[in-house]
Design a protein around this motif. Structure first.
Motif, PDB file in Angstrom:
ATOM      1  N   ARG A 162     -20.591 -11.432 -27.603  1.00  0.00           N
ATOM      2  CA  ARG A 162     -20.265 -10.167 -26.933  1.00  0.00           C
ATOM      3  C   ARG A 162     -21.068 -10.039 -25.636  1.00  0.00           C
ATOM      4  O   ARG A 162     -20.550  -9.576 -24.608  1.00  0.00           O
ATOM      5  CB  ARG A 162     -20.584  -9.005 -27.876  1.00  0.00           C
ATOM      6  N   VAL A 170     -15.558  -9.599 -19.028  1.00  0.00           N
ATOM      7  CA  VAL A 170     -14.354  -9.527 -19.858  1.00  0.00           C
ATOM      8  C   VAL A 170     -14.396  -8.263 -20.709  1.00  0.00           C
ATOM      9  O   VAL A 170     -15.353  -8.027 -21.448  1.00  0.00           O
ATOM     10  CB  VAL A 170     -14.241 -10.767 -20.772  1.00  0.00           C
ATOM     11  N   THR A 171     -13.393  -7.441 -20.616  1.00  0.00           N
ATOM     12  CA  THR A 171     -13.334  -6.189 -21.392  1.00  0.00           C
ATOM     13  C   THR A 171     -12.182  -6.170 -22.390  1.00  0.00           C
ATOM     14  O   THR A 171     -12.085  -5.266 -23.222  1.00  0.00           O
ATOM     15  CB  THR A 171     -13.185  -4.986 -20.443  1.00  0.00           C
ATOM     16  N   SER A 172     -11.312  -7.160 -22.333  1.00  0.00           N
ATOM     17  CA  SER A 172     -10.135  -7.161 -23.210  1.00  0.00           C
ATOM     18  C   SER A 172     -10.470  -7.590 -24.630  1.00  0.00           C
ATOM     19  O   SER A 172      -9.735  -7.266 -25.567  1.00  0.00           O
ATOM     20  CB  SER A 172      -9.054  -8.080 -22.639  1.00  0.00           C
ATOM     21  N   LEU A 173     -11.563  -8.330 -24.821  1.00  0.00           N
ATOM     22  CA  LEU A 173     -12.000  -8.773 -26.152  1.00  0.00           C
ATOM     23  C   LEU A 173     -13.336  -8.129 -26.471  1.00  0.00           C
ATOM     24  O   LEU A 173     -14.215  -8.057 -25.612  1.00  0.00           O
ATOM     25  CB  LEU A 173     -12.138 -10.296 -26.207  1.00  0.00           C
ATOM     26  N   ARG A 174     -13.483  -7.700 -27.739  1.00  0.00           N
ATOM     27  CA  ARG A 174     -14.731  -7.036 -28.098  1.00  0.00           C
ATOM     28  C   ARG A 174     -15.412  -7.645 -29.312  1.00  0.00           C
ATOM     29  O   ARG A 174     -16.603  -7.473 -29.514  1.00  0.00           O
ATOM     30  CB  ARG A 174     -14.462  -5.547 -28.386  1.00  0.00           C
ATOM     31  N   SER A 179     -10.819 -11.012 -32.683  1.00  0.00           N
ATOM     32  CA  SER A 179     -10.102 -11.903 -31.769  1.00  0.00           C
ATOM     33  C   SER A 179     -10.196 -13.371 -32.148  1.00  0.00           C
ATOM     34  O   SER A 179      -9.373 -14.177 -31.695  1.00  0.00           O
ATOM     35  CB  SER A 179     -10.638 -11.712 -30.345  1.00  0.00           C
ATOM     36  N   GLU A 183     -10.883 -17.960 -29.270  1.00  0.00           N
ATOM     37  CA  GLU A 183     -10.432 -17.101 -28.174  1.00  0.00           C
ATOM     38  C   GLU A 183     -11.612 -16.438 -27.468  1.00  0.00           C
ATOM     39  O   GLU A 183     -11.637 -16.322 -26.236  1.00  0.00           O
ATOM     40  CB  GLU A 183      -9.470 -16.031 -28.701  1.00  0.00           C
ATOM     41  N   THR A 184     -12.601 -15.998 -28.257  1.00  0.00           N
ATOM     42  CA  THR A 184     -13.756 -15.311 -27.671  1.00  0.00           C
ATOM     43  C   THR A 184     -14.592 -16.263 -26.828  1.00  0.00           C
ATOM     44  O   THR A 184     -15.020 -15.920 -25.713  1.00  0.00           O
ATOM     45  CB  THR A 184     -14.620 -14.690 -28.782  1.00  0.00           C
ATOM     46  N   ALA A 187     -12.758 -17.089 -23.599  1.00  0.00           N
ATOM     47  CA  ALA A 187     -12.815 -15.989 -22.630  1.00  0.00           C
ATOM     48  C   ALA A 187     -14.196 -15.863 -21.998  1.00  0.00           C
ATOM     49  O   ALA A 187     -14.337 -15.462 -20.839  1.00  0.00           O
ATOM     50  CB  ALA A 187     -12.433 -14.677 -23.323  1.00  0.00           C
TER      51      ALA A 187
END
Length: 503
Positions: A162, A170-174, A179, A183-184, A187
Motif C-alpha cells: 500500500r 496509484v489510487t485505484s487499488l487499495r 485486488s 495486480e498490486t 501497479a
C-alpha cells in the motif's frame, strides 16, 4: 443406530479426574519404552467396527494401550525438546471446559456467548504480562508461531505494498486482499518482495513461501562477527532497493541458542528509523524470547532484558503461548500495532450470516475477520485461566527458575573437558549472562557427538532435540516446563556424565 448414551456431566467429571491423575504422574522416564510402543501399535484397529466397541471399552483402550505409548513432554519437567512447555493445572482445567462446551469463537455475538469477550480480555491480560500498551490489542490467538508469523507477514505485505502504491500515486487499488498480489505489485512497479532477517526460524521461512515472498527471498543481513545481529549497512543497502517491498524480521529468541537479534532500545530505534525511512514493515518473531520482558530489572537478567527492549516499536509481533505460558497445543498469539490492517487482509467476504447481526461498529472485532480461520477452537480460555491463576509474579518465578537451571547446566558444561557449550565464548561470565532458557551443547569428540542426541534420549531420563551448529551436530536442552526445578540439574549432570564415561 446403536450409540451408547451417557450423562455428559458425569462423563466430563470422570474425564477431568482421569486427566488430572495422569498429569500428576511422577514417572521418572520421559519416553515410552519399546514394549509400550509395540503394544499400542498392535492394538490399533485395521478397520472400523460397524457397531463400535462402546465408550467404556474405547476409554480403557486409550488409557491402557495408547497413553503408555505417549511421551511425557507435558508431564515431565525433564523433557527438553523443541521448547514444548507443559500444561499448568489451570490450563488443563480450562481446556477440558473448552472441549465440553465446544465454542466456535469466530463471530462476536454479544447475545449468544461470552467467548469472544473472554478472548479479547485474555489478549489484554497477555499484553499486561508482556508490558505492552493496551493500544496493541489488535490481535488474535492462533494455532502457533507459524500461523502468527503468517499473520505478521501478511499484514506487512499489505502495508508495504500500500505504501508503494501511495509513492507511485496509484489510487485505484487499495488492498492486496481485494485486488490480488500480482495486480498490486504490477501497479506499484515492483518486481518482488523480500524479508530481511538474521537466523530466522524455519516457520518464518515457511510463511514466506505460503504468502508469495518466496523462501529464496528471505535474505540474511547479519553481521560477520555475530550471525544473529544485524549488519546495519547491509540492511540499509537492501532497504534502498526501489524494485522490492521489504519486511524486516527480528528474532526475539533464536531457536538454537535462545539469544537475541538486538541488544537494547537503541538498536530497535535504529531499525524503526530505517523501516520508516524506506517504507518497510518491522515484524518480531517473539516465539518464547518475548517473555524475557517479564523479568525484574536486576543485574542477573540484564542481558536478556536488553534483548527484549524496544520490541514495542515493531509493527507486528508473533509469539507462542503453548511454549512459556504452558497451555495446551495448539496456541499462539499475534499482535499488530496498526488497527485495521489485519481486517483489510483477512476480512471474510460474502457471508452475511457470519455477522453479529448489528449494523453499528462493534468494539470487539469478530476473530474470523482478523485471522486465518473461520472455525476456531476456544484456545483463549486456557490462557485466560492461567493468567488469572498465576499472574505476572507466578510466571516471573517460573521463568527465573528455568533460567537459573539453564545457567547452572551451562556453567557446568563450560568447565567440562569433554563438552562444548555453543556458541563458544571466551569467558564463563559472558556465557552465563547470555543464557536464557536454552543450552546448546556438543561433545568435543566427533564420533560421540554424532551419536550424542540418540545416547541422551536412549536413557529416557531426559529428552533433547538434535540440531546443528556451524556444520557439526549439537543438542538443544530447552527448559520451558512449569514443573522444572533447579534440582533437576543433578539429573542432567548424571545423564551427561554417564554418556562420556561409557564412551
Amino acid at each position: 443406530m446403536n450409540v451408547e448414551v451417557e450423562s455428559s456431566a458425569k462423563a466430563h467429571g470422570q474425564l477431568q479426574q482421569t486427566l488430572w491423575e495422569i498429569s500428576q504422574s511422577t514417572k521418572s522416564t520421559v519416553l515410552p519404552d519399546a514394549s509400550s510402543l509395540a503394544r499400542a501399535r498392535a492394538t490399533l484397529p485395521s478397520s472400523l467396527n460397524a457397531n463400535g466397541i462402546g465408550f467404556e471399552s474405547a476409554k480403557r483402550h486409550i488409557l491402557d494401550d495408547i497413553v503408555p505409548a505417549f511421551n511425557n513432554s507435558s508431564i515431565s519437567p525433564r523433557y527438553y525438546g523443541f521448547v514444548t512447555g507443559g500444561v499448568t493445572p489451570a490450563a488443563l482445567f480450562a481446556d477440558s471446559i473448552v472441549s465440553a462446551y465446544d465454542q466456535n469463537v469466530q463471530v462476536h455475538l454479544t447475545e449468544h456467548t461470552i467467548a469472544t469477550d473472554v478472548e479479547y480480555s485474555a489478549l489484554g491480560l497477555l499484553l499486561d504480562l508482556l508490558k505492552f500498551d493496551r493500544k496493541w490489542q489488535n490481535g488474535t490467538f492462533t494455532t502457533g508461531a507459524t500461523a502468527s508469523n503468517i499473520l505478521g507477514l501478511a499484514c506487512g505485505r499489505e502495508y508495504v505494498l500500500r505504501s508503494a502504491l501511495t509513492r507511485k500515486g496509484v489510487t485505484s487499488l487499495r488492498s492486496v486482499g481485494e485486488s490480488g498480489l500480482f495486480e498490486t505489485m504490477q501497479a506499484a512497479g515492483l518486481s518482488g518482495l523480500q524479508i530481511l532477517s538474521t537466523m530466522p526460524h524455519s516457520s518464518l521461512v515457511k510463511s514466506s513461501g505460503i504468502l508469495g515472498f518466496g523462501r529464496a527471498n528471505v535474505k540474511d543481513v547479519s553481521s560477520k562477527n555475530d550471525h544473529l545481529r544485524f549488519d546495519l549497512e547491509l540492511l540499509e543497502e537492501q532497504l534502498q532497493r526501489t524494485d522490492k517491498a521489504t519486511i524486516v524480521a527480528v528474532s526475539c529468541g533464536e531457536v538454537n541458542t535462545g539469544h537475541f537479534a538486538t541488544g537494547g532500545l537503541d538498536e530497535m530505534r535504529t531499525l524503526r528509523t530505517l523501516c520508516d525511512k524506506y517504507g518497510a514493515w518491522l515484524h518480531v518473531d517473539g516465539a518464547f524470547g518475548i517473555f524475557g520482558r517479564i523479568l525484574p530489572e536486576t543485574p542477573e537478567f540484564s542481558v536478556i532484558k536488553k534483548g527484549c527492549e524496544g520490541i514495542e516499536l515493531a509493527d507486528s509481533l508473533a509469539g507462542d503461548a503453548h511454549k512459556f505460558l504452558n497451555v495446551p497445543y495448539d496456541c499462539g498469539f499475534f499482535f499488530c500495532r496498526h488497527q485495521g490492517v489485519a481486517m483489510d487482509v483477512f476480512r471474510n467476504a460474502n457471508a452475511a450470516y457470519l455477522t453479529g447481526g448489528k449494523s453499528e461498529e462493534q468494539s470487539i472485532p469478530s476473530p474470523l475477520n482478523i485471522g486465518i480461520e473461520n472455525s476456531r477452537r476456544f484456545r483463549a480460555l486456557p490462557v485466560y485461566a492461567s493468567l488469572l491463576a498465576y499472574g505476572s509474579s507466578g510466571y516471573k518465578k517460573i521463568l527465573e527458575t528455568q533460567i537459573r537451571l539453564a545457567r547452572r547446566i551451562a556453567g557446568w558444561l563450560f568447565d567440562h573437558p569433554k563438552y562444548n557449550v555453543l556458541p563458544e565464548v571466551e569467558g564463563k561470565e559472558e556465557l552465563l549472562e547470555r543464557t536464557f532458557m536454552i543450552v546448546l551443547v556438543s561433545a568435543k569428540d566427533d564420533d560421540l557427538n554424532r551419536q550424542l542426541t540418540v545416547k541422551i534420549n536412549a536413557t529416557s531420563k531426559m529428552f533433547v532435540s538434535g540440531t546443528s551448529w556451524q556444520g557439526r551436530p549439537a543438542c538443544r536442552i530447552a527448559i520451558s516446563n512449569w514443573r522444572a526445578e533447579e534440582t533437576d540439574f543433578d539429573n542432567v549432570r548424571g545423564v551427561l556424565e554417564s554418556i562420556v564415561e561409557m564412551d
